[in-house]
Write a protein that holds these residues in place. Structure first.
Motif, PDB file in Angstrom:
ATOM      1  N   TRP A 106       0.841  -1.217   0.000  1.00 32.99           N
ATOM      2  CA  TRP A 106       0.000   0.000   0.000  1.00 32.99           C
ATOM      3  C   TRP A 106       0.869   1.258   0.000  1.00 32.99           C
ATOM      4  CZ3 TRP A 106      -3.399  -2.141   4.527  1.00 32.99           C
ATOM      5  CH2 TRP A 106      -4.234  -3.149   4.024  1.00 32.99           C
ATOM      6  N   LEU A 107       1.912   1.271   0.814  1.00 30.40           N
ATOM      7  CA  LEU A 107       2.754   2.462   0.901  1.00 30.40           C
ATOM      8  C   LEU A 107       3.528   2.697  -0.396  1.00 30.40           C
ATOM      9  CD1 LEU A 107       4.140   2.154   4.551  1.00 30.40           C
ATOM     10  CD2 LEU A 107       2.387   3.714   3.707  1.00 30.40           C
ATOM     11  N   CYS A 108       4.032   1.635  -1.009  1.00 26.71           N
ATOM     12  CA  CYS A 108       4.775   1.802  -2.258  1.00 26.71           C
ATOM     13  C   CYS A 108       3.859   2.313  -3.371  1.00 26.71           C
ATOM     14  CB  CYS A 108       5.411   0.475  -2.671  1.00 26.71           C
ATOM     15  SG  CYS A 108       6.800  -0.023  -1.622  1.00 26.71           S
ATOM     16  N   ARG A 109       2.636   1.848  -3.418  1.00 28.27           N
ATOM     17  CA  ARG A 109       1.702   2.345  -4.427  1.00 28.27           C
ATOM     18  C   ARG A 109       1.251   3.769  -4.112  1.00 28.27           C
ATOM     19  NH1 ARG A 109      -2.449  -2.771  -5.590  1.00 28.27           N
ATOM     20  NH2 ARG A 109      -0.932  -4.104  -6.692  1.00 28.27           N
ATOM     21  N   LEU A 110       1.039   4.049  -2.842  1.00 28.18           N
ATOM     22  CA  LEU A 110       0.549   5.376  -2.457  1.00 28.18           C
ATOM     23  C   LEU A 110       1.590   6.454  -2.762  1.00 28.18           C
ATOM     24  CD1 LEU A 110      -1.773   6.945  -1.027  1.00 28.18           C
ATOM     25  CD2 LEU A 110      -0.589   6.519   1.130  1.00 28.18           C
TER      26      LEU A 110
END
Length: 772
Positions: A106-110
């Motif tokens: 989630w953090l890498c995509r966000l």
């Protein structure tokens, strides 16, 4: 199927938060009873008392983070982590693997960081420290076995900007066991570009010199939003330079949060190409006690494990659980909305750019007309055009004075608009500035658009006060120099008109006694000034300031009459000094008078004994003898005049039946002009007042105050004199009892043909002298 322990945990957390947030005693409820010791409600009440025991009603409350529902989810994550850690090993491994992989994805995509891994840590410097160890293991193949000895062949060098967090490089060298010579601080631009950006040309030169001397360029720390001004380095060019020399590029800063928005500026977009970057999601999203995250790219898991970026201990991977819960609760749209709201809050604060007396230090993003930065830094500076005075060529400590005024401005804005989250930042070139960083404070403090509007309004209101104070400081200093009894105290850190000390005219005292006298007079003078009906603030200055025993005057407004203010301070100080001397002189006069009275009483007793004889002193015989042959004593009484300091005979008093010889006090001159009702002290009449008010002297005001306390006599009106006080001593005669004279307050005067006999105020009735 619902786990009853999880349900009970959520219920207990909600109840505990209600108790701690509401602070109401009646909200306490027993969550569950322990077999021994105290119940949970009592323990929570104890925690609440410890949190609020130092708060007082008269003091403003401290800014406290607004813990919303998303904050409750983060707090629940810590409780769940403790509960999950007791599961069996296989179930625990599967659960933490799912939590860690989901949160990392989630953090890498966000934040648009593809193919990255994540390391969760409590200290926001720990991620960079682990990354440095990873780079050391990568560049030095035998580092894991040989240790620091392999570094002797080629000394590693870590490069950081001069605007990095203070102490960051020293912390890295200390934890890695590297000498400080391995740390290279790169100066910022001086000629072109922002003065808060790293000088790339100079960095290239430094790297080439290190390579030529046999050193190994290891890692470069860049900023996407400097800690002070929020400026972003030219990350694209820095990445190219790192690729050229085989260096690792690490980026940190508040501007990395804008990567989650739909439109991102090109300088910040280059951060997605970095080798690692640190994100502090807690303040950005208003999540309490959530870990920071360092995203990095590396292909060798063994080296990551050796560097400590990954762990074989399942419990350590549970650090991501609070973030995992909070991200699911907020969702993608909720996260983007929080960041967008913080960035858009700066659009309103930019209205201060139109204020000519405020200079704004803007990030490069705003200078290049790109997306607004989450950080706005502004500083009050002196006016270039001012009506009624100029502050050009102020004095040598002009910057220190401006720094103190900016600190006062920030404190006032924080008090007036606590939800704004403004704070003070010290910049090397600009000095003390006010920083507005809604991305770091808006989510926690609940900053709304109305708070930003109110912040701008209060700023516009405070600017004239700053201008007037800065302009009138010179006038105040010149007025103080005109009075020989006043000393101007130069304190550049005081945000106000300045400081003054009253110097008493006492030359015969030594240094220690003179110091005590100065402290006493100035403390009394401060109390009298604070009692005046004025808008000014009088205080003892800063708590740990270098100057003591002086009076500090606060901020001023346009209509302040500086001359009247200084005259009033001098007049009140002189009044206090003269009253103190009068009291000391009166004490000495009374002491000498008492000694003289004792000698006179002894002499009169001896004379009385010689006149009356010994037989009249025997109680029974003396009474019979006085009855048969009364004796008239020639010993007269004495009266002690306080003003003259002498013992006088009471014979004129008995002959005239009134005390005489009192000297009337000189009449105190009154002020030539009176202040209108409702007009406060030290105000000029330029803004719609009467011209006569500007002529009102502060000395006359001080005398008016003195007359209110001690009424003075006037001729045409009914009198109220203040004559000298007297204490009378009259010897007692056993033969002829004497009636003491009648005492009446008043003067000897005639009204309608009748003469009224009055005794001046302050003189006491004669006291009979017994002779014993």
């Amino acid at each position: 199927m619902v786990d009853p322990t999880l349900a009970e945990m959520g219920k207990n957390l909600n109840e505990a938060m209600k108790i701690l947030e509401d602070g109401r005693n009646n909200a306490l409820c027993v969550l569950f009873q322990t077999s021994s010791g105290q119940d949970v409600a009592s323990i929570l009440q104890l925690v609440q008392n410890l949190m609020h025991d130092d708060e007082e009603e008269d003091k403003p409350s401290h800014r406290m983070q607004n813990v919303g529902e998303q904050g409750h989810m983060a707090l629940l994550g810590h409780s769940l982590a403790a509960y999950i850690s007791v599961l069996d090993r296989e179930r625990l491994r599967k659960l933490i693997t799912r939590i860690a992989s989901d949160t990392t994805l989630w953090l890498c995509r966000l934040f648009r960081y593809e193919s990255g891994s994540a390391y969760y840590h409590e200290d926001d410097r720990e991620g960079l420290l682990k990354v440095c160890r990873l780079v050391l293991n990568t560049r030095y193949e035998d580092y894991s076995t040989e240790g620091y000895t392999v570094l002797n062949s080629r000394q590693p060098v870590i490069y950081q900007s001069a605007t990095c967090r203070p102490g960051l490089g020293q912390h890295l060298c200390s934890q890695l066991g590297l000498p400080l010579s391995s740390l290279c601080t790169v100066p910022c631009n001086t000629m072109f570009g922002s003065q808060h950006q790293m000088d790339i040309a100079l960095l290239d030169k430094l790297i080439r010199e290190d390579v030529e001397t046999g050193k190994l360029p290891l890692l470069l720390i860049a900023n996407a939003g400097t800690p002070g001004a929020g400026h972003t380095d030219k990350l694209g060019r820095l990445k190219e330079l790192c690729e050229q020399y085989g260096m690792w590029l690490h980026i940190e800063g508040v501007n990395l949060a804008t990567l989650a928005l739909w439109e991102v500026s090109s300088p910040v977009t280059a951060a997605t190409r970095s080798d690692s970057m640190t994100l502090t999601l807690g303040p950005w999203l208003g999540l309490p006690a959530v870990p920071a995250v360092t995203l990095y790219r590396h292909e060798d898991p063994a080296l990551s494990l050796a560097a400590g970026l990954t762990s074989s201990q399942p419990v350590e991977k549970l650090r991501a659980l609070p973030l995992w819960l909070s991200l699911q609760y907020l969702g993608h749209d909720g996260i983007v909305e929080k960041i967008r709201h913080a960035v858009e809050s700066n659009v309103m604060i930019l209205d201060v750019w139109n204020l000519t007396c405020v200079s704004l230090t803007f990030p490069v993003l705003q200078v290049e007309d790109e997306l607004n930065s989450p950080v706005v830094v502004f500083r009050f500076s002196q006016e270039t055009k001012s009506s009624g005075g100029s502050v050009e060529g102020y004095f040598a400590g002009e910057r220190e004075v401006l720094d103190s005024l900016n600190r006062w401005l920030c404190e006032r804005l924080a008090q007036l608009v606590p939800s704004s989250g403004v704070d003070i930042v010290e910049l090397e070139d600009e000095g003390t500035c006010v920083r507005f960083t809604p991305l770091m404070t808006a989510a926690a403090l609940g900053t709304q658009r109305c708070d930003v509007d109110l912040l701008v309004e209060r700023l516009i209101e405070l600017i004239p006060v700053l201008n007037c104070t800065l302009r009138l400081r010179l006038d105040f200093r010149e007025e103080v120099y005109r009075h020989s009894a006043l000393s101007y105290i130069e304190d550049l850190n005081w945000p106000g008109l300045g400081a003054v000390r009253y110097e008493p005219r006492i030359e015969e005292l030594n240094d220690s006694k003179r110091k005590l006298e100065v402290e006493k007079i100035n403390s009394e003078l401060l109390v009298k000034l604070q009692e005046l009906d004025a808008d000014l603030i009088f205080s003892t200055g800063l708590e740990f300031g270098p100057e003591k025993d002086c009076i500090f005057i606060g901020m001023a407004t346009e209509d302040l009459d500086v001359a009247e203010l200084v005259d009033t301070i001098a007049a009140l100080g002189r009044d206090i000094e003269e009253n103190g001397r009068l009291l000391e002189n009166m004490t000495e006069v009374v002491r000498k008078g008492i000694q003289e009275a004792e000698l006179q009483l002894q002499k009169d007793n001896q004379d009385k004994l010689m006149e009356e004889g010994v037989l009249r002193q025997i109680p029974l015989v003396g009474s019979v003898l006085n009855w048969f042959s009364p004796f008239q004593s020639t010993v007269k009484g004495r009266t002690f005049n306080l003003a003259a300091g002498s013992l006088d005979s009471t014979e004129p008093t008995y002959s005239m039946k009134a005390q005489t010889g009192g000297l009337a006090s000189p009449e105190t001159p009154t002020s030539s002009a009176k202040r209108l009702p409702g007009q406060r002290l030290f105000r000029r009449d330029g803004a719609g007042g009467s011209d006569s008010h500007s002529e009102t002297s502060s000395v006359g005001q001080a005398e008016d105050l003195s007359r209110e306390r001690f009424p003075q006599p006037t001729t045409p009106t009914p009198p109220s004199p203040v004559p000298d006080e007297a204490v009378s001593v009259v010897p007692e005669s056993p033969e002829t009892p004497q009636r003491p004279p009648t005492q009446e307050n008043g003067e000897v005067g005639t009204q309608e043909g009748e003469e009224e006999e009055r005794e001046p105020v302050g003189q006491e009735a004669p006291v009979e002298e017994t002779g014993r």
